[in-house]
Write an enzyme that holds these catalytic residues in place. Structure first.
Site, short mmCIF file in Angstrom:
data_model
loop_
_atom_site.label_atom_id
_atom_site.label_comp_id
_atom_site.label_asym_id
_atom_site.label_seq_id
_atom_site.Cartn_x
_atom_site.Cartn_y
_atom_site.Cartn_z
N SER A 111 0.83 -1.20 0.00
CA SER A 111 0.00 0.00 0.00
C SER A 111 0.87 1.26 0.00
CB SER A 111 -0.95 -0.05 1.20
OG SER A 111 -1.94 0.93 1.12
N HIS A 134 -2.75 -1.48 -4.54
CA HIS A 134 -4.21 -1.56 -4.59
C HIS A 134 -4.80 -0.14 -4.55
CE1 HIS A 134 -4.59 -0.50 -0.35
NE2 HIS A 134 -3.70 -1.42 -0.07
#
Length: 232
Positions: A111, A134
């Site tokens: 992330s 993501h």
């Protein structure tokens, strides 16, 4: 080095994951910084979570920039991600340092850990290390309006632009990895392991601590030679 200095180094390492490596044969002062667990922002994370507090890291990075005795920065990462603004703030600080910097992904850099890993001048990942890309997520209640979606896009664009600027991957290529629907059964995104992260252009090289430290010393040598100092 006196006992008081050793005690201070041990305390910094225990409390903040920071210390100075200066006892090696090459007589260099390398600042070690660890980014472990969740990157904590303005709100405190759960007491049971391992966290990296950005309000501890930012002053340390400013201190490194102002300390002429520090020759380089080594960053060790094993992070699940965390607060976007805090993570980007740390990444921008790392990217703007004048001393050479090397990052090493151990375990994972997921992330917001992705921009943190690529912020260094040169990056490594161990063969089993992972990077997860993501879409931006928000916790709590989200108002489903067009302005909310525009805000999500703005945050995502900040992340994509930073990574593109500091890695060898195109904006659209990274965006496609972020919105991949074929890998994660209950989510969007892509997980890259070791060499895959290098092939995609996110990370410079597969390697461990030996390669990372060697590379940092080489970069320090070049920096000293280019500035007219005596190289090692």
């Amino acid at each position: 080095m006196g006992q008081n200095e050793l005690d201070k180094k041990d305390q910094e390492l225990e409390e903040f994951g920071q210390t100075v490596l200066e006892e090696g044969s090459r007589q260099r002062k390398i600042q070690l910084l660890t980014i472990i667990g969740e990157v904590e922002g303005h709100e405190n994370a759960s007491g049971s979570c391992k966290t990296t507090k950005y309000d501890h890291v930012l002053p340390k990075l400013a201190q490194i920039e102002d300390d002429a005795s520090i020759d380089g920065l080594l960053i060790l990462l094993n992070t699940s991600g965390g607060d976007v603004d805090a993570g980007l703030a740390i990444a921008e600080m790392i990217a703007s340092l004048s001393v050479p910097s090397v990052s090493l992904v151990l375990g994972g850099s997921h992330s917001i850990g992705v921009p943190l890993a690529v912020a260094a001048d040169y990056s490594f990942i161990v063969p089993t290390g992972t990077m997860m890309i993501h879409p931006v997520r928000m916790s709590g209640m989200v108002i489903g309006t067009s302005r909310t979606y525009e805000y999500f896009d703005m945050i995502q664009d900040r992340i994509l632009t930073f990574v593109e600027s500091h890695a060898h991957i195109a904006y659209d290529q990274l965006k496609n990895l972020m919105h991949n629907t074929k890998m994660l059964t209950k989510d969007l995104g892509t997980v890259l392991v070791g060499e895959q992260a290098v092939k995609e252009g996110l990370i410079d090289q597969v390697g461990g601590i030996r390669e990372a430290v060697k590379k940092l010393h080489e970069m320090i040598d070049r920096a000293e030679n280019s500035s007219g100092k005596d190289g090692f």
